[in-house]
Design a protein around this motif. Structure first.
Motif, PDB file in Angstrom:
ATOM      1  N   LYS B  50       5.822  19.320  13.894  1.00 53.58           N
ATOM      2  CA  LYS B  50       5.717  17.935  14.417  1.00 53.58           C
ATOM      3  C   LYS B  50       4.423  17.708  15.223  1.00 53.58           C
ATOM      4  N   ASP B  57       6.707  14.489   7.928  1.00 55.39           N
ATOM      5  CA  ASP B  57       8.137  14.783   7.727  1.00 55.39           C
ATOM      6  C   ASP B  57       8.781  13.686   6.880  1.00 55.39           C
ATOM      7  N   THR B  60      12.068  11.416   7.732  1.00 55.69           N
ATOM      8  CA  THR B  60      12.019  10.163   8.507  1.00 55.69           C
ATOM      9  C   THR B  60      12.020   8.942   7.581  1.00 55.69           C
ATOM     10  N   LYS B  61      11.722   9.166   6.290  1.00 60.63           N
ATOM     11  CA  LYS B  61      11.672   8.063   5.323  1.00 60.63           C
ATOM     12  C   LYS B  61      12.969   7.956   4.502  1.00 60.63           C
TER      13      LYS B  61
END
Lengths: 204, 204
Positions: B50, B57, B60-61
């Motif tokens: 991160k 990442d 997150t979508k």
């Protein structure tokens, strides 16, 4: 008559329909002076017991040709106890054996509750949950506890019920597994029944 | 485009349809300078990644509401890749997930090959056999190797096939499990397909 079923962790005795257990780690079999008919899956203890004259190995009275060489004698003796059915013996391993018309048809070995719990934990700390025996087997899980419980229990259930036979549950975890197999008969004395049957057939 | 699926033991990369793996123990993710879209089930590595701006990442979508909170993101992404079917991802764990008309219906977690092999061995040295993937699933075993192989593989088979859906096999042990599920489609790039699908839908 004193009977004894010896596993990896305990001596399981039956005397006059009362059963009791002794820990294999600290029980001295030579402390018993009366005649004991036993079966034993623990190779170390088997070696000790063969030198004690009052301990009589029932496996020598069994027709081993009906089974297979490396099969646990406890599974053979449990199979002797029934004429038809599928036996689930839920102990440190879960053994599943099919008997049809008194003939052993084959069987398989599945991990016991503690062993399988440890397995999931060892794969990932994210899988360190206790099994949920109240799981709804008809619903695909959407949470971690049920995902591992279903993985352990529903897979076994699907295979066992596919044989469409009467299910007999025995072994230390029989009551827990009865939640998964509500139609099963629990018979905690199944191995003792098998032992008595072998004994009586040999006495005739 | 560089994609990466990160598990407990390896970084699995895909670049221009060529895939390669790096060991999580000694690979330095900051050695990669181009943009990487990744998913990661390894909490320790997730924390490192991160802070790296070029590592994006993909979780997150993802519309997480379709799944459950503690579900592995790799299972979610594999489920995104198909419209209908039952996915068996055979890795350190065997995850089994059902998708109907693009909707995740639920799934379960079964021990992977190495974990389960260790389990039998830990129960008793008498169960220390390799699994036989050439086992005849229609015959109840009468030897120890097949008794544990059937215990591990037939139980899974009985459950998976009870859903009567197309089976898609992925993960490091996909080819071994294909012997048990001969009608399954092997798709070793399933997770990458899911990742590409998420990426393309977000780009539109």
């Amino acid at each position: 008559m004193l009977l004894c079923d010896i596993g990896n962790t305990s001596y399981h005795f039956l005397q006059d329909n009362i059963d009791f257990k002794k820990d294999t780690n600290n029980f001295d079999p030579s402390s018993i002076k009366e005649e004991v008919h036993y079966i034993c899956v623990n190779p170390k203890l088997k070696n000790i017991l063969k030198d004690l004259d009052n301990w009589i190995d029932l496996s020598t009275k069994l027709d081993m040709s009906k089974y297979y060489e490396t099969m646990g004698v406890d599974r053979m003796v449990a199979s002797e106890a029934i004429e038809n059915g599928i036996i689930i013996d839920a102990g440190s391993a879960v053994t599943v054996d099919v008997v049809k018309d008194g003939i052993f048809e084959g069987g398989f070995i599945y991990p016991g509750l503690n062993a399988m719990s440890q397995t999931y934990k060892n794969i990932s700390s994210a899988l360190d949950y206790p099994f949920n025996f109240d799981l709804d087997l008809n619903v695909l899980p959407k949470n971690s506890t049920d995902a591992i419980s279903y993985g352990y229990l529903k897979t076994l259930y699907s295979e066992v019920t596919s044989h469409k036979m009467n299910i007999i549950l025995t072994g230390g975890d029989a009551k827990k597994f009865a939640k998964i197999f509500p139609d099963a008969v629990i018979d905690e004395a199944l191995i003792f029944k098998g032992m008595k049957k072998i004994l009586s057939s040999k006495l005739i």
